[in-house]
Write an enzyme that holds these catalytic residues in place. Structure first.
Site, mmCIF file in Angstrom:
data_model
loop_
_atom_site.group_PDB
_atom_site.id
_atom_site.type_symbol
_atom_site.label_atom_id
_atom_site.label_comp_id
_atom_site.label_asym_id
_atom_site.label_seq_id
_atom_site.Cartn_x
_atom_site.Cartn_y
_atom_site.Cartn_z
ATOM 1 N N GLU A 110 -6.021 6.889 -0.854
ATOM 2 C CA GLU A 110 -6.525 5.908 -0.232
ATOM 3 C C GLU A 110 -7.136 4.848 -1.210
ATOM 4 O O GLU A 110 -6.761 3.514 -0.818
ATOM 5 C CB GLU A 110 -6.786 5.935 1.484
ATOM 6 C CG GLU A 110 -5.747 6.724 2.569
ATOM 7 C CD GLU A 110 -4.691 6.808 2.574
ATOM 8 O OE1 GLU A 110 -4.089 5.497 2.718
ATOM 9 O OE2 GLU A 110 -3.557 7.657 2.869
ATOM 10 N N HIS A 118 1.469 4.185 -2.684
ATOM 11 C CA HIS A 118 1.403 5.460 -2.382
ATOM 12 C C HIS A 118 2.724 6.717 -3.942
ATOM 13 O O HIS A 118 2.575 7.617 -3.943
ATOM 14 C CB HIS A 118 1.689 6.094 -1.400
ATOM 15 C CG HIS A 118 0.241 5.550 -0.325
ATOM 16 N ND1 HIS A 118 -0.419 6.378 -0.823
ATOM 17 C CD2 HIS A 118 0.110 6.071 0.988
ATOM 18 C CE1 HIS A 118 -2.189 6.794 -0.453
ATOM 19 N NE2 HIS A 118 -1.578 6.279 0.851
ATOM 20 N N HIS A 178 1.488 -1.495 -0.117
ATOM 21 C CA HIS A 178 0.131 0.151 0.160
ATOM 22 C C HIS A 178 0.703 1.372 -0.170
ATOM 23 O O HIS A 178 0.064 2.682 -1.017
ATOM 24 C CB HIS A 178 -0.920 -0.443 0.676
ATOM 25 C CG HIS A 178 -1.429 1.090 1.214
ATOM 26 N ND1 HIS A 178 -3.265 1.350 1.316
ATOM 27 C CD2 HIS A 178 -1.344 2.481 2.129
ATOM 28 C CE1 HIS A 178 -3.525 2.930 1.788
ATOM 29 N NE2 HIS A 178 -2.250 3.185 1.875
ATOM 30 N N GLU A 179 1.510 1.323 0.647
ATOM 31 C CA GLU A 179 2.675 2.426 0.819
ATOM 32 C C GLU A 179 3.271 2.949 -0.311
ATOM 33 O O GLU A 179 3.757 4.031 -0.763
ATOM 34 C CB GLU A 179 4.090 2.548 2.271
ATOM 35 C CG GLU A 179 3.125 2.088 3.462
ATOM 36 C CD GLU A 179 2.115 3.510 3.514
ATOM 37 O OE1 GLU A 179 2.343 4.103 2.831
ATOM 38 O OE2 GLU A 179 0.870 3.190 4.703
#
Length: 312
Positions: A201, A134, A130-131
């Site tokens: 997100e 980003h 997930h990071e």
């Protein structure tokens, strides 16, 4: 649609910023404010990552001090087609994580010791993916810009209160207008900033789940982190609430539903989106990250030890 919505929200934030400057000082006031904001953006562009990592006392680790963690980040970065980011660990009980950096070549992923101790290796892989999403989406730079513009709007609104309220002509907002400006402009900026954060997100959840190959790994991690965030305070985040949007789950407080004042989508909505993605991807099992590694049954993330390692 996510990119279009983000672009529209960012355009709205910029328009609000210019409008506040115009109300205070006309066209010249707007230009002066724009120059100040540009200088602030330039500073944060080069220094935001160092500032936030230092704020949370994060220390960098490598393959000699945290081989399992760094190896996992390297494998996932390879899957995502990203350069290897720097890896940091925060000595924090609350499980959480964030990414920072102005671009993929100058990025960092930071995780808390609580995250590594409380999550399984699969769940940790979902969080790191997930990071990395980003980073791939350049969200770290986007959120820095939005936070800076929002801060500049608040500064301008206060400036208008002190210097615009005593005008007797029509060139300024007047006393009542200045009071409304001081209240409504920062509120509007905050709402737009939070809306951008929520949009990004969802996008990072989607790409992160695709990177790791198993959407439900991330879904399980989100549920665990959400539950712990309600029980374990993050005191550094409480002192710096403006950084809350950077974390995978709001470190300050949870929200049952998406609302105007939430920095993150509700975990329930995020899990539902990941469940839908899992159904779309089908029942085929993606190869486990690092499946060829010889890890202990519970993985290095959950084993009990009196030492601080394996994270350094």
């Amino acid at each position: 649609m996510n990119y279009f919505r983000t672009a529209m929200l960012l355009a709205g934030l910029t328009a609000l910023f210019m409008g506040v400057g115009y109300l205070i000082g006309g066209a010249s006031g707007a230009m002066i404010a724009l120059v100040i904001a540009a200088a602030t953006n330039l500073f944060t562009y080069w220094n935001s990552d160092r500032m936030v990592l230092s704020m949370y006392g994060a220390h960098e680790v490598d393959r000699s001090t945290a081989p399992e963690l760094v190896g996992l980040v390297a494998e996932l970065a390879g899957r995502a087609g990203l350069p290897m980011p720097r890896v940091f660990v925060m000595d924090e009980i609350q499980p959480n994580a964030f990414a920072t950096g102005r671009n993929p070549d100058n990025a960092a992923v930071a995780v808390t010791t609580g995250l590594m101790n409380q999550l399984s290796r699969e769940e940790l892989a979902g969080v790191i993916a997930h990071e990395l999403a980003h980073i791939k989406h350049h969200d770290t730079l986007l959120m820095t810009i939005t936070a800076t513009i929002a801060g500049a709007i608040s500064m301008l609104a206060q400036f208008g209160m002190f210097f615009g309220g005593n005008r007797e002509n029509n060139s300024g907002p007047g006393i009542v207008g200045s009071i409304l400006l001081m209240i409504l402009a920062p509120l509007g900026a905050m709402l737009v900033q939070m809306a951008i954060s929520r949009t990004r997100e969802y996008a990072a959840d989607n790409l992160g789940a695709r990177i790791v190959g198993q959407p439900m790994w991330l879904a399980s991690a989100l549920v665990k982190i959400e539950g712990a965030a309600h029980q374990v305070p993050n005191y550094e985040a409480e002192r710096n609430p403006a950084t809350a949007h950077m974390f995978i789950i709001n470190p300050l407080s949870g929200h049952g539903v998406d609302n105007l004042f939430a920095t993150h989508p509700s975990t329930q909505n995020r899990v539902a989106a990941l469940q839908q993605l899992a159904a779309e991807l089908g029942a085929r099992a993606a190869p486990s990250v690092g499946a060829n590694e010889n890890y202990p049954p519970r993985g290095p993330w959950g084993r009990s030890s009196s030492r601080r390692s394996p994270w350094g």
